[in-house]
Design a protein around this motif. Sequence first.
Motif, mmCIF file in Angstrom:
data_model
loop_
_atom_site.group_PDB
_atom_site.id
_atom_site.type_symbol
_atom_site.label_atom_id
_atom_site.label_comp_id
_atom_site.label_asym_id
_atom_site.label_seq_id
_atom_site.Cartn_x
_atom_site.Cartn_y
_atom_site.Cartn_z
ATOM 1 N N GLN A 14 30.528 -22.604 -14.166
ATOM 2 C CA GLN A 14 29.143 -22.134 -14.190
ATOM 3 C C GLN A 14 28.652 -21.881 -15.606
ATOM 4 O OE1 GLN A 14 28.192 -19.270 -11.170
ATOM 5 N NE2 GLN A 14 29.418 -20.337 -9.653
ATOM 6 N N CYS A 15 29.547 -21.426 -16.486
ATOM 7 C CA CYS A 15 29.093 -21.156 -17.855
ATOM 8 C C CYS A 15 29.505 -22.288 -18.790
ATOM 9 C CB CYS A 15 29.650 -19.830 -18.355
ATOM 10 S SG CYS A 15 31.427 -19.839 -18.606
ATOM 11 N N ASN B 85 31.698 -22.099 -21.063
ATOM 12 C CA ASN B 85 32.281 -21.634 -22.314
ATOM 13 C C ASN B 85 33.133 -20.378 -22.184
ATOM 14 O OD1 ASN B 85 29.959 -20.221 -21.803
ATOM 15 N ND2 ASN B 85 29.382 -19.985 -23.933
ATOM 16 N N GLY B 86 33.925 -20.319 -21.123
ATOM 17 C CA GLY B 86 34.944 -19.272 -21.045
ATOM 18 C C GLY B 86 34.437 -17.888 -20.732
ATOM 19 N N LEU B 87 33.236 -17.751 -20.181
ATOM 20 C CA LEU B 87 32.709 -16.413 -19.921
ATOM 21 C C LEU B 87 32.653 -16.043 -18.447
ATOM 22 C CD1 LEU B 87 29.793 -16.193 -22.529
ATOM 23 C CD2 LEU B 87 32.032 -15.116 -22.642
ATOM 24 N N CYS B 88 32.244 -16.967 -17.581
ATOM 25 C CA CYS B 88 31.905 -16.577 -16.203
ATOM 26 C C CYS B 88 33.124 -16.377 -15.322
ATOM 27 C CB CYS B 88 30.979 -17.607 -15.577
ATOM 28 S SG CYS B 88 31.823 -19.122 -15.043
ATOM 29 N N GLY B 89 34.286 -16.889 -15.727
ATOM 30 C CA GLY B 89 35.516 -16.630 -14.988
ATOM 31 C C GLY B 89 35.814 -17.550 -13.811
ATOM 32 N N HIS B 90 34.872 -18.389 -13.412
ATOM 33 C CA HIS B 90 35.095 -19.175 -12.188
ATOM 34 C C HIS B 90 36.173 -20.227 -12.300
ATOM 35 C CE1 HIS B 90 31.167 -17.444 -11.275
ATOM 36 N NE2 HIS B 90 31.640 -17.462 -10.053
ATOM 37 N N ARG C 135 37.532 -27.526 -11.883
ATOM 38 C CA ARG C 135 37.399 -26.242 -11.204
ATOM 39 C C ARG C 135 35.918 -25.907 -11.161
ATOM 40 N NH1 ARG C 135 41.461 -27.117 -9.468
ATOM 41 N NH2 ARG C 135 43.419 -25.973 -9.391
ATOM 42 N N ASN C 136 35.581 -24.870 -10.379
ATOM 43 C CA ASN C 136 34.201 -24.409 -10.351
ATOM 44 C C ASN C 136 33.796 -23.991 -11.767
ATOM 45 O OD1 ASN C 136 31.736 -23.313 -9.749
ATOM 46 N ND2 ASN C 136 32.511 -21.700 -8.410
ATOM 47 N N GLY D 248 19.556 -25.709 -10.700
ATOM 48 C CA GLY D 248 20.797 -25.157 -11.226
ATOM 49 C C GLY D 248 21.526 -26.114 -12.148
ATOM 50 N N GLU D 249 22.714 -25.651 -12.562
ATOM 51 C CA GLU D 249 23.508 -26.412 -13.518
ATOM 52 C C GLU D 249 24.766 -26.949 -12.855
ATOM 53 O OE1 GLU D 249 23.046 -24.597 -17.888
ATOM 54 O OE2 GLU D 249 23.855 -23.152 -16.473
#
Lengths: 389, 278
Positions: B241-242, B244-249, B238-239, B55-56
Amino acid sequence: MDQAWSRPVHLYGVERPRGSKTVPSTPVFLPPDSLQRLLDSLRGSGRQLMGPLVRDGAIVFDRIENAAELPRGMRDIQSPGSYRLEQSDSPRLFAWANGPQALKPMTFAPEEVLWQVVRDDSGLHFEPQASTPAPTAVIGVRGCDLAALQLQKAHFLQEGAEDPAFQRRLDKLLIVAVDCSHPADTCFCASTGDGPDAGPGHDIALTELDEGFLLRAGSPQGQEIIDSLALPPASTAQLQAAAESSRGASDAQTRKLPATDLRDALFARQDHPHWAAVAERCLACGNCTAVCPSCFCSAYEPRPSLDGAESEQVRLWDSCFSFEHSNLHGHPVRDDIRLRYRQWLTHKLAGWHDQYGRSGCTGCGRCISWCPVGIDLTEEVASLLEEPA
Amino acid sequence: MNMHTTLPMPAQVKERIQESADIFTLRLQYPDLAGDQRYAFAPGQFNMLYLHGVGEVAISIVSDPQDERLFDHTIRAVGRVTRGMSQLKEGDWVGVRGPFGVGWPLAEAEGKDVVIITGGLGCAPVVAVINYIFRRRERFGQVTIMQGVKHREDLIWRERYDQWAQQPDTTVALAADNPEQDQSLFSGNVVQLFDRVDLQPDNAVAMLCGPEIMMKYAIEALMQRGFPDTRLWVSMERNMQCGNGLCGHCQMGPLFVCRDGPVFRYDRIAEWFFRKGF
Ligand code: SF4
Ligand code: SF4
Ligand code: FES
């Protein structure tokens, strides 16, 4: 703040949808027995056609070929925590409001491979997912879902971070909207300004009348299809009937959100006791985020092959109600349901204003019907606003 | 070189440095980078590092943007991905997306005094900014570095702090809850260090990174001493995952920490800062 959007959308009346530059090109009349001709031309150029079907007791979008498959006379009876269909003897095909599934999965896939990677002796080799989605036409899309698509575009196509998967799906999508004539009891699109008529974002919009359909184009591609059908212009009486249907569909809505920007009001109520009261009922199941046409959260996960040489990076819909959503070094920032419900509602109705210039709610009412315990955001907002901040 | 926001680029581990029991640095290189091209980023920005099949993870870049060819990530092995990364050896490969986000306000800080406050373990984003400043020392005024840790051994990069303390117009003040007889460490927390340094708020910016509770008290102390909230900058976590402002976490109120941060001017996040649940 400009509140132009929080008025009902009535296309044939005086009010017009926000952002629409043109009055719809003169609507034309399609008799009911010619609907198949429209469906056939939508299926032209190798497009697959998606339309509303009844499945497992709900309206869903799936592959259709014939007008005969459309849900004739079907009505949806919705209330907090409840959704059921009822067969009526109406000849109408679109006399329902919506089902659990919005337009969203057709542009933001519930599961999507973002890229693949292969490991060999010379290192890691990354390949973007480049598969092209099938060209698709979809019929039956409502104003609330079109408005949500505009919101999703603002999010997924933000400058410098355009999401290629979203863009590819959108490029292949032809949208045929239908003005809502029979809102459900849970609907409140008139108060958010996103319905009952279909606003901008469609290629073609239909108004269903007892005697047939009025068609108007929303894009050059839609205009081309309409022109190819060589239909007569709608009569004044038909246009009037459409305007009345639209007005009736807004007047029938009993729920509403305040027509003001709730951003400051909600952020100022971070510590309101009502959040805890909602949390006592909320199961944090995430149904509301799954059915919401504007929710955009996703989780990124690797999916390695058994031998470990290859892997895919998969993007899956996620929900701010999940425990892991806010995970930070092994502990979530929102470790109880109160904080997670507050995140959902304040993001939807407050944060969106800063992020994308308007509320993230388009009044579809799905989160009310599909909530197992019937939590109704319009009522929660009213309770939160009751006392001054 | 362009940003790689959606597809990772392969990068090779050129060197691996063990900084402490669970902190290590990976020095990475893009083999595809031609000739004298550099990886362009700003101190305070981060990359999404990918460990094959696992994972990343979002990791701040600690090296200097002027460094030739290599870029460094200092990582603490705390989760599944970072523990896996701690097993990487020289010659192994990772994927890199980035750089992401907004870094430290270095242009704005030029000609001013800089106060750097950090706490907890190995706060990589501030190391990047300190290194940056000392490489361009003449562009900045008085530099004050304050760090608080729990135990003496949590102070990784101790020699670097000692070197920095030798620089002109520089104050280094270190505190440990448990200094274990080390005379150079103040026994206490980072906020108590404020009584031992001389800060002139008139022409200064402050940059903070570390546990939010530490930053909260440090911000209060700075504001009491006359620092306006528009000259305080904080690096948030913060958490992610993306990236670049897409995944919302990573949302904190209406802000995307990955895209609008991770470094924020304090007045822009005050509404949500240290408010439980945001
Ligand atoms: S918040 Fe509820 S009513 Fe509003 S758009 Fe989402 S699902 Fe529909
Ligand atoms: S944070 Fe929650 S409400 Fe906002 S988009 Fe994500 S899932 Fe939907
Ligand atoms: S990390 Fe995905 S939106 Fe910020």
